[in-house]
Enzyme design. Structure first.
Site, mmCIF file in Angstrom:
data_model
loop_
_atom_site.group_PDB
_atom_site.id
_atom_site.type_symbol
_atom_site.label_atom_id
_atom_site.label_comp_id
_atom_site.label_asym_id
_atom_site.label_seq_id
_atom_site.Cartn_x
_atom_site.Cartn_y
_atom_site.Cartn_z
ATOM 1 C CG ASP A 342 5.069 -25.749 -96.489
ATOM 2 O OD1 ASP A 342 5.156 -24.588 -96.060
ATOM 3 O OD2 ASP A 342 4.012 -26.414 -96.467
ATOM 4 C CD GLU A 378 7.143 -23.189 -92.867
ATOM 5 O OE1 GLU A 378 6.597 -22.082 -92.744
ATOM 6 O OE2 GLU A 378 6.652 -24.110 -93.551
#
Length: 719
Positions: A342, A378
């Site tokens: 993330d 990401e």
């Protein structure tokens, strides 16, 4: 109680069959107490007197799995210098393998008083916070083996443990929302039939429900609020939180592996749940605040490139060690197959700028365990210069945000998208080819947990996040969505028909693009969140996947969720058919980029890829540059695949024509001449039913096919 010196390594609580070794790093502490917690609320404190390189440690004979514990750190409390030690706060072990309980929010878990943030708070947090747990590391994995599915065979399915399983009618009530629910045959069978090869789980590291959300009657449903990087989230366990969550998670991984499905974890190593200078003191902040967090020039405040209040200090060797230890633990002990990082740009920040060659990436590159699993970034964060799509090292794959945006733009009718769409369809060579990566570096997706679901993407122009309690200010405002003529629920049959066609367009485009496709859970059923594009706090039926009932109806009891248009089993069948079409044809999942010319040694004079206007002419630069261009035909030559098979053999396949009509009008497409005499229609998104093998219309070179507005057709020619 006997207390032996113990060892400084490994960090955390390590049970060896006769007792437990405890070790914790802190450079800020004057002294550290290990507190063994008892069920009557009392605790036994043991001072960790041994210290090696700032690691305090002790071995306690007879301390067994299931024992709850925490640390009390005595040292300076001087926020102006970045020091926040406070022995009144029971702290979680950063290396805890399991966590028991949950936080009861109140002033007790904060290091300051609400009415006077400058005044130290000495209220005892122990009755109000979570506890670390000693776990039993022994587990019968049987003959478990990682599937090791190659990227060109991979189909990712992003899912939430609770959201995927909470409403499944085939699961016993007690297994819904749990790791055991993931492992249930009913869920696994759905994934296998769909063609999924890897389950990408939203955060399962132990996380915290934010104080603010709890006060609002909401929860941190998504889980991007980690407090324990080694512990599986205890609320997803069906039968206890004294280590049972570890066994249940391992059992789920073993069951998924047996079905040939990999498990990839969405991990949040960029920040923790302790927030900014006004956040709670739960673990790292009280153990050694300046060693764990990036502080500003005024060290009472935190650098925040994540939008959550803090960022971990990626140039600290202790932070890097913790992250690498965590990654290795999940691979070696929990048998997971990879990670999706993330806000991964934050991991690259050593000082302020994003540094592609930061220490973290160097460590991953040379690690013999972590470097061998799937690593997905990401590739952005909220800091300056944080959008880094295409800039990660060669070992990594990336969520391709440019793919998502371009495909959405094409199908909603944006001008001047055709040229970029061609690049995204063929693997985004402009992003990945220059550093030696291949099309498989591109994780292609149209929707994910963050943003509209597939159904809502074609049903709403605007976000509708009122349920989140922020007056609809939260969430992305520019969604590249189109409601097809009516906002939200409608009875207009023409609008509903167009929405169905658009969803099929997105699914077909995703599965026919080079790269690695990712489906968001429930999109195959046209799951809706009623226009909420930021459902991070909606732990309820708004976010949970609505499954068809056993009779094939709309949902539990055969009824659709309130306001929903019902579960679309036809879309599920269409999705399944496209996934399997991709699986069966290597020309649709190539490992190398197209050359745009004939391939030597293939005995084929035709280029490996060719582009045509709807009237069958090869595309010119003028055609690409046309602002109005919204339709094209793509030829994929199955007889010109340049990469060999696993044993060096030549790979051949059928050839395909992909016809895209993203315009608002029907268009006649001419089947190109000189690229195959006879073809068969195998996909037509204008038709709600999927085609049975061999049942599609047969056409010949030069024939005309009328594609209705906003539709695509796929033709296949046998090798």
């Amino acid at each position: 109680m006997q207390v032996w010196p113990g060892e400084a390594y490994p960090l955390g609580a390590t049970y060896d069959g006769a007792g437990t070794n405890f070790a914790v790093f802190t450079e800020a502490a004057d002294r550290v107490e290990l507190c063994l917690l008892h069920d009557d609320g009392s605790e036994t404190a043991v001072e960790l007197r041994e210290s090696d390189a700032f690691v305090r440690h002790a071995y306690l004979p007879g301390v067994m799995p299931g024992q709850r514990y925490g640390f009390r750190v005595h040292g300076p409390y001087d926020p102006g210098r970045g020091l926040r030690c406070n022995s009144a706060k029971l702290l979680l072990d950063p290396y805890a393998k399991a966590v028991s309980g949950s936080i009861r929010w109140g002033e007790e878990v904060y290091g300051y008083h609400f009415d006077d943030p400058e005044r130290r708070n000495d209220l005892d947090s122990a009755p109000h916070t979570m506890a670390s747990v000693v776990v039993n590391p022994y587990f019968d994995w049987g003959d478990d083996r990682p599937p090791r599915t190659e990227y060109h065979h991979t189909v990712l399915y992003e899912a939430h443990v609770k959201g995927l399983t909470m409403r499944h009618p085939g699961l016993p009530e007690e297994l819904r929302g749990t790791y055991a629910g993931l492992a249930h045959p009913a869920v696994i069978e759905h994934l296998r039939e769909l063609g999924v090869t890897a389950l990408e789980l939203m955060p399962v590291h132990q996380f915290v429900n934010d104080h603010r959300l709890v006060d609002m009657g909401l929860n941190n449903y998504w889980g991007y609020n980690t407090i324990g990087f080694f512990a599986p989230h205890n609320a997803y366990a069906s039968w206890g939180d004294r280590g049972q969550q570890v066994l249940e998670f391992k059992s789920a991984v073993r069951a998924l592996h047996e079905a040939g499905i990999e498990v990839i974890l969405d991990v949040v190593y960029n920040h923790t749940a302790e927030g900014n200078h006004l956040g709670p003191t739960l673990s790292f902040k009280g153990i050694d605040n300046p060693s764990y967090y990036r502080l500003t020039d005024d060290p009472q405040y935190y650098m925040d490139t994540t939008g959550t209040g803090n960022s971990l200090l990626m140039r600290s060797p202790h932070v890097l060690q913790m992250i690498m230890d965590s990654l290795r633990y999940w691979v070696t002990e929990m048998h997971v197959d990879g990670f999706r990082f993330d806000l991964a740009a934050t991991l690259a920040r050593q000082f302020h700028e994003v540094d592609r060659l930061s220490s973290f990436f160097d460590l991953v590159q040379q690690d013999p365990v972590v470097s061998q699993v799937k690593l997905i970034a990401e590739p952005w964060d909220v800091g300056e210069g944080g959008y880094q799509v295409g800039n990660f090292p060669p070992l990594w794959t990336e969520w391709n945000g440019k793919y998502r945006d371009t495909v959405r733009d094409l199908w909603r009718g944006e001008q001047r998208t055709l040229a970029e769409f061609a690049s995204r369809l063929t693997g985004s060579s402009d992003l990945y080819q220059d550093d030696g990566r291949r099309p498989l570096a591109s994780i292609n997706f149209v929707t994910c947990h963050d943003g509209f679901t597939l159904h809502d993407l074609v049903s709403y122009n605007d976000k509708h996040n009122e349920a989140n309690g922020e007056d609809n200010r939260d969430g992305e405002s520019h969604n590249r969505s189109w409601n097809c003529g009516a906002e939200g629920d409608t009875d207009d049959e023409s609008v509903l028909e167009l929405r169905q066609r658009q969803m099929r367009n997105f699914i077909a485009t995703l599965m026919l693009s080079q790269g690695v496709p990712m489906i968001s859970h429930g999109d195959e059923f046209a799951r809706t969140q009623q226009g909420n594009n930021n459902a991070y706090c909606q732990d309820n039926e708004l976010s949970w996947v609505q499954w068809p009932d056993e009779e094939g109806g709309a949902g539990e009891g055969g009824e659709a969720a309130e306001g929903a248009e019902g579960v679309d089993t036809g879309l599920r069948d269409f999705t399944r058919a496209l996934v399997w079409l991709r699986r069966e044809h290597p020309v649709l999942r190539r490992r190398r980029f197209f050359h745009g010319r004939p391939v030597e040694g293939t005995h084929d004079d035709l280029s490996d890829i060719a582009w045509f206007t709807p009237d069958g002419r090869e595309m010119t630069q003028q055609d690409w540059d046309s602002a109005q261009a919204s339709a094209l035909t793509v030829f994929l030559n199955g007889n010109a695949i340049s990469e060999p098979g696993t044993r060096g053999e030549r790979v051949t396949d059928d050839s395909f024509l992909l016809m895209f009509n993203a315009s608002a009008e029907p268009i006649d497409f001419v089947v190109p001449v000189d690229h195959g005499r006879q073809w068969q229609v195998v996909v037509d998104t204008a038709k709600p039913e999927t085609m049975q093998e061999g049942s599609g219309k047969k056409v010949e070179a030069g024939d005309r096919l009328t594609l209705v507005d906003r539709s695509m057709t796929v033709l296949q020619r046998p090798a």
